[in-house]
Enzyme design. Structure first.
Site, short mmCIF file in Angstrom:
data_model
loop_
_atom_site.label_atom_id
_atom_site.label_comp_id
_atom_site.label_asym_id
_atom_site.label_seq_id
_atom_site.Cartn_x
_atom_site.Cartn_y
_atom_site.Cartn_z
N HIS A 19 -1.32 -55.29 43.85
CA HIS A 19 -2.01 -54.29 44.76
C HIS A 19 -1.40 -53.89 45.94
CE1 HIS A 19 -5.93 -55.41 42.62
NE2 HIS A 19 -5.00 -54.84 41.93
N HIS A 42 -6.47 -49.33 32.45
CA HIS A 42 -6.71 -50.87 31.97
C HIS A 42 -7.48 -50.89 33.75
CE1 HIS A 42 -4.36 -50.39 28.94
NE2 HIS A 42 -5.16 -51.75 28.39
N SER A 111 -7.67 -52.44 41.74
CA SER A 111 -6.96 -51.00 41.91
C SER A 111 -7.69 -49.54 41.77
CB SER A 111 -6.45 -51.11 40.26
OG SER A 111 -6.65 -50.95 39.16
N GLU A 131 -11.93 -48.13 31.26
CA GLU A 131 -12.39 -50.00 31.46
C GLU A 131 -13.26 -49.82 29.39
OE1 GLU A 131 -11.65 -52.70 31.95
OE2 GLU A 131 -13.05 -53.70 31.08
N GLY A 160 -7.57 -46.87 27.10
CA GLY A 160 -6.77 -46.11 27.57
C GLY A 160 -5.64 -45.41 27.26
N ASP A 180 -2.17 -51.67 33.38
CA ASP A 180 -2.80 -53.07 33.75
C ASP A 180 -3.37 -53.76 32.79
OD1 ASP A 180 -2.76 -55.66 34.92
OD2 ASP A 180 -4.61 -54.83 36.87
N1 SAM Z 1 -6.11 -52.71 37.01
C1 SAM Z 1 -7.53 -53.99 37.27
C2 SAM Z 1 -7.26 -54.57 38.97
O1 SAM Z 1 -6.02 -54.15 39.08
O2 SAM Z 1 -8.06 -54.11 39.56
C3 SAM Z 1 -7.19 -54.96 36.56
C4 SAM Z 1 -7.54 -54.87 35.73
S1 SAM Z 1 -7.55 -56.28 34.09
C5 SAM Z 1 -6.15 -56.91 34.82
C6 SAM Z 1 -7.48 -55.36 32.14
C7 SAM Z 1 -8.99 -54.21 31.77
O3 SAM Z 1 -7.96 -54.03 31.12
C8 SAM Z 1 -9.71 -55.67 31.35
O4 SAM Z 1 -11.08 -55.34 32.08
C9 SAM Z 1 -10.16 -55.45 30.48
O5 SAM Z 1 -11.35 -55.43 29.43
C10 SAM Z 1 -9.93 -54.29 30.02
N2 SAM Z 1 -9.31 -53.68 28.73
C11 SAM Z 1 -8.28 -54.81 27.75
N3 SAM Z 1 -7.77 -53.63 26.56
C12 SAM Z 1 -8.22 -52.50 26.92
C13 SAM Z 1 -8.25 -50.94 26.54
N4 SAM Z 1 -7.00 -51.06 25.22
N5 SAM Z 1 -8.34 -49.58 27.41
C14 SAM Z 1 -8.28 -50.25 28.37
N6 SAM Z 1 -8.65 -51.59 29.40
C15 SAM Z 1 -8.84 -52.53 28.61
#
Ligand code: SAM
Length: 306
Positions: A19, A42, A111, A131, A160, A180
């Site tokens: 971040h 993500h 994020s 998400e 995503g 991410d």
């Molecule tokens: N980017 C966020 C932040 O910095 O606050 C944190 C994201 S976290 C590391 C990853 C997220 O991706 C999880 O909530 C998970 O459920 C989601 N996820 C997993 N596979 C995904 C996909 N193919 N497309 C979208 N989201 C996905």
């Protein structure tokens, strides 16, 4: 597949690195008048309670944002650990503090909330969020609704990696893409590099930001190497930063090396980084290490090329 919940990890050292860099990049990209599109492939839930059930269970923020605030913004300002705090770290702390008007660290912005806070209404910047988790996508939608950001922010419960394609190239030809994933499944590593390869073909001048865990797994070692190759092949500049907080000796499990430590290191790979990012991190990374570093294995790296 959906065992990962970011709420357990919100505000940990990896979020601090991710971040801080996200804010530094966005500050630069929002200086030009033309609209910017930010795609967060993500997104997570968007906003987290640091005193909630999830964060409380693992307490990962204790080794991240909580430790940073205790060292750099202590109640007694004469006890501040570093006098000249790097501007990007200061900016990160002020952004997080903006979500905690009481002065106590209770909420942590993910994020989507960080990006939304920095985007401009008058420039018609847009934020596109993806998400997939059933619970987190609902939480994200509810959190976003509270922002009353109208058409500036859109969230979809969709993959995503796939959803991103529809936004490249953006009409304004200016985009920041944050990739991410949780890397719960091994194929995520390959999906990330495939996604970058495809995105660079669609829109080679976008700024692409990839977070990854530094863990003893061949795919995790390979990912930054592969991203470097892709950036070099496309003739685009890149920047690669890592932060390792090392081992906490009091958390070692006897006879089981590495257990009990959780994630100790992570990296960020940026393609087409702002020229201001490297000097900003040259100041900030050693300070992050000084404050968050725990023990054996701690370190930071910063390299750029292209
Ligand atoms: N980017 C966020 C932040 O910095 O606050 C944190 C994201 S976290 C590391 C990853 C997220 O991706 C999880 O909530 C998970 O459920 C989601 N996820 C997993 N596979 C995904 C996909 N193919 N497309 C979208 N989201 C996905």
């Amino acid at each position: 597949m959906f065992s990962y919940r970011h709420a357990f990890h919100a505000g940990n050292h990896a979020d601090v690195l991710k971040h801080t860099m996200l804010i530094a990049i966005l500050r630069h990209l929002t200086q030009k008048d033309s609209p910017l599109v930010v795609v967060d492939t993500h997104a997570g839930a968007g906003l987290y309670r640091l005193d909630g059930d999830y964060a409380g269970t693992s307490g990962e923020a204790t080794d991240g944002v909580v430790k940073l605030f205790a060292a750099l913004a202590p109640a007694d300002s004469s006890k501040v650990a570093i006098k000249d705090i790097a501007p990007v770290l200061q900016d990160y702390m002020e952004t997080v503090a903006g979500f905690n008007p009481s002065g106590q660290l209770k909420m942590y912005p993910g994020s989507p909330f960080i990006a939304q806070a920095l985007l401009r209404e008058e420039a018609r910047d847009k934020l596109k969020l993806f998400e997939m988790h059933p619970t987190d996508s609902k939480a994200l939608a509810a959190n976003i609704a509270q922002l009353k950001a109208g058409r500036q922010v859109a969230a979809a419960r969709q993959d995503g990696f796939e959803g991103l394609k529809a936004f490249l190239p953006p009409p304004s030809r200016r985009a920041l893409v944050l990739i991410d994933p949780s890397y719960e499944i091994k194929s995520d590593y390959q999906k990330v590099s495939g996604c970058i390869q495809d995105s660079l073909k669609r829109f080679s001048t976008g700024t692409y930001v990839v977070w990854y865990p530094v863990i003893p797994r061949p795919e995790a070692h390979e990912l930054p190497r592969r991203l470097k190759t892709l950036a070099n092949q496309a003739g685009k500049p890149w920047l690669h930063a890592t932060l390792a907080i090392g081992q906490a000796e009091d958390r070692n499990v006897p006879g089981e090396p590495g257990r009990g430590q959780g994630l100790t290191a992570s990296g960020m790979f940026v393609i087409n980084p702002p020229h201001t990012l490297k000097p900003a991190l040259t100041l900030a990374l050693p300070q992050l290490l000084q404050v968050l570093g725990r023990g054996r294995g701690k370190g930071q790296t910063l390299e750029a090329g292209g």
